[in-house]
Design an enzyme around this catalytic site. Structure first.
Site, PDB file in Angstrom:
ATOM      1  N   GLU A 133      56.736  31.783  38.183  1.00  0.00           N
ATOM      2  CA  GLU A 133      57.213  30.676  39.017  1.00  0.00           C
ATOM      3  C   GLU A 133      57.039  30.994  40.498  1.00  0.00           C
ATOM      4  O   GLU A 133      56.749  30.118  41.305  1.00  0.00           O
ATOM      5  CB  GLU A 133      58.692  30.376  38.719  1.00  0.00           C
ATOM      6  CG  GLU A 133      58.956  29.864  37.314  1.00  0.00           C
ATOM      7  CD  GLU A 133      58.311  28.516  37.049  1.00  0.00           C
ATOM      8  OE1 GLU A 133      57.074  28.475  36.930  1.00  0.00           O
ATOM      9  OE2 GLU A 133      59.018  27.507  36.960  1.00  0.00           O
ATOM     10  N   THR A 186      55.041  21.775  43.513  1.00  0.00           N
ATOM     11  CA  THR A 186      56.411  22.222  43.777  1.00  0.00           C
ATOM     12  C   THR A 186      56.517  22.725  45.216  1.00  0.00           C
ATOM     13  O   THR A 186      57.498  22.462  45.917  1.00  0.00           O
ATOM     14  CB  THR A 186      56.807  23.351  42.804  1.00  0.00           C
ATOM     15  OG1 THR A 186      56.681  22.847  41.478  1.00  0.00           O
ATOM     16  CG2 THR A 186      58.237  23.806  43.009  1.00  0.00           C
TER      17      THR A 186
HETATM   18  P1  ADP Z   1      55.110  22.338  37.335  1.00  0.00           P
HETATM   19  O1  ADP Z   1      56.498  22.002  37.815  1.00  0.00           O
HETATM   20  O2  ADP Z   1      54.536  21.233  36.527  1.00  0.00           O
HETATM   21  O3  ADP Z   1      55.024  23.676  36.678  1.00  0.00           O
HETATM   22  P2  ADP Z   1      54.194  23.612  39.709  1.00  0.00           P
HETATM   23  O4  ADP Z   1      53.680  22.989  40.967  1.00  0.00           O
HETATM   24  O5  ADP Z   1      55.461  24.382  39.737  1.00  0.00           O
HETATM   25  O6  ADP Z   1      54.219  22.460  38.622  1.00  0.00           O
HETATM   26  O7  ADP Z   1      53.127  24.637  39.145  1.00  0.00           O
HETATM   27  C1  ADP Z   1      51.819  24.334  39.105  1.00  0.00           C
HETATM   28  C2  ADP Z   1      51.016  25.337  39.954  1.00  0.00           C
HETATM   29  O8  ADP Z   1      50.891  26.573  39.240  1.00  0.00           O
HETATM   30  C3  ADP Z   1      49.631  24.817  40.194  1.00  0.00           C
HETATM   31  O9  ADP Z   1      49.243  25.177  41.504  1.00  0.00           O
HETATM   32  C4  ADP Z   1      48.781  25.590  39.195  1.00  0.00           C
HETATM   33  O10 ADP Z   1      47.459  25.757  39.621  1.00  0.00           O
HETATM   34  C5  ADP Z   1      49.507  26.905  39.101  1.00  0.00           C
HETATM   35  N1  ADP Z   1      49.296  27.570  37.801  1.00  0.00           N
HETATM   36  C6  ADP Z   1      48.771  28.800  37.610  1.00  0.00           C
HETATM   37  N2  ADP Z   1      48.726  29.092  36.294  1.00  0.00           N
HETATM   38  C7  ADP Z   1      49.224  28.035  35.623  1.00  0.00           C
HETATM   39  C8  ADP Z   1      49.439  27.755  34.252  1.00  0.00           C
HETATM   40  N3  ADP Z   1      49.100  28.614  33.288  1.00  0.00           N
HETATM   41  N4  ADP Z   1      49.988  26.580  33.937  1.00  0.00           N
HETATM   42  C9  ADP Z   1      50.327  25.692  34.892  1.00  0.00           C
HETATM   43  N5  ADP Z   1      50.159  25.898  36.216  1.00  0.00           N
HETATM   44  C10 ADP Z   1      49.610  27.068  36.588  1.00  0.00           C
END
Ligand code: ADP
Length: 311
Positions: A133, A186
């Site tokens: 995260e 986020t």
């Molecule tokens: P969510 O709340 O849907 O998880 P976030 O913005 O917190 O969205 O997370 C998405 C970010 O994390 C994006 O920038 C994405 O490229 C990155 N990321 C890296 N690896 C992953 C993964 N395995 N799954 C989802 N997002 C990922």
């Protein structure tokens, strides 16, 4: 056992009043992952379908979480002589607000833990998944990874030391989540927040957090509804989400106990008593986005008591 296939559930974080501390696990929305034990040391992400995400271990939340876990394992137990391959089958879009990154982080650490003979409890795994995260949003928050790993409703009572509490919730509680198809990172949704809150707002917010927890334990649906109110974050973030006010109003008019931003958005959730009401809300929410000509995805789910699970 050298390979494991997992369901990695989507989650709703914050739940109006509980910014960064409350979350719940969904039942029928999530990704799948395969984690494999191999002779070559290290963590390799060998396959991703359904999303354009980095395969590099240090750029993918699953890789970062896995590395954090193996480093801890070597400190806590013994040197690691094997490695792990990870395959990710994405169904939850990144940046949806229903814990796409948390699903991958939780899956990676859960899978490796199983293949290592379960040295850690599900609760122990939260601290490692939080490192994913941190990569995704710059902040090691646990409000998605805790319910993804533990299932049910979770409260992060404290971050330092980390103290995660599982909260009982009524069986008839259902969530409807609509995801308008825009991506809201986020990190961007965090940048609109203020770093200070007034005492007046804080009093209302902690009153509602207490009320929501009491309502969940005592199955008092009115109290749950009254407590699903966000004084602090929603007024600042909701402007980033197309149709937010109308969707929320529609949910409440169709019987929702409460409605708000799911995680950092743009998904919007509503909680309700019983599937029939949750379905009715889904239909009404869909009509709003159809009228606005905005593509969307919608999920109706009961609360998943188990969290990430072996398929
Ligand atoms: P969510 O709340 O849907 O998880 P976030 O913005 O917190 O969205 O997370 C998405 C970010 O994390 C994006 O920038 C994405 O490229 C990155 N990321 C890296 N690896 C992953 C993964 N395995 N799954 C989802 N997002 C990922």
């Amino acid at each position: 056992m050298t390979q494991i296939k997992l369901f990695c559930p989507a989650t709703i974080a914050n739940l109006s009043c509980g910014f960064d501390v409350l979350g719940l696990c969904l039942d029928n929305a999530g990704d799948e992952m395969i984690v494999r034990k191999v002779n070559e040391k290290g963590i390799r992400i060998t396959k991703i379908t359904g999303a354009d995400l980095p395969l590099e271990t240090e750029k993918n939340v699953s890789g970062v979480s896995a590395v954090a876990m193996l480093e801890a394992y070597e400190r806590d137990f013994e040197p690691i002589t094997v490695g792990f391959e990870i395959e990710i089958y994405k169904h939850i879009k990144a940046g949806s607000g229903i814990g796409s990154s948390a699903a991958s982080s939780a899956g990676a650490v859960f899978g490796i833990n199983e293949l290592l003979g379960k040295p850690y409890s599900r609760k122990d795994l939260v601290q490692f998944a939080m490192q994913g995260e941190k990569l995704a949003s710059g902040n090691a928050h646990a409000d998605n990874v805790a319910p993804a790993l533990l299932g049910g409703f979770t409260l992060v009572r404290s971050y330092s030391p980390l103290d995660i509490i599982l909260i009982d919730s009524p069986e008839e509680l259902f969530a409807t989540v609509v995801h308008p198809q825009i991506e809201l990172k986020t990190s961007d949704a965090r940048s609109v927040l203020k770093q200070t809150v007034s005492l007046k707002s804080a009093i209302m917010q902690w009153g509602n957090v207490g009320g929501l927890i009491a309502g969940l334990y005592t199955k008092d649906y009115d109290l749950i509804g009254r407590s699903l109110h966000d004084e602090i974050v929603e007024p600042l973030r909701s402007v980033l989400i197309p149709g937010f006010d109308l969707i929320k109003q529609t949910a409440l008019e169709n019987g929702a106990l409460g409605s708000g931003i799911s995680g950092s958005g743009p998904s919007i959730f509503a909680l309700s008593r019983g599937k029939e009401t949750a379905d009715k809300i889904a239909k009404a929410m869909s009509e709003v986005y159809e009228k606005m000509n905005l593509p969307y995805e919608i999920h109706v789910s009961k609360i998943n008591p188990d969290g990430v699970r072996i398929l």
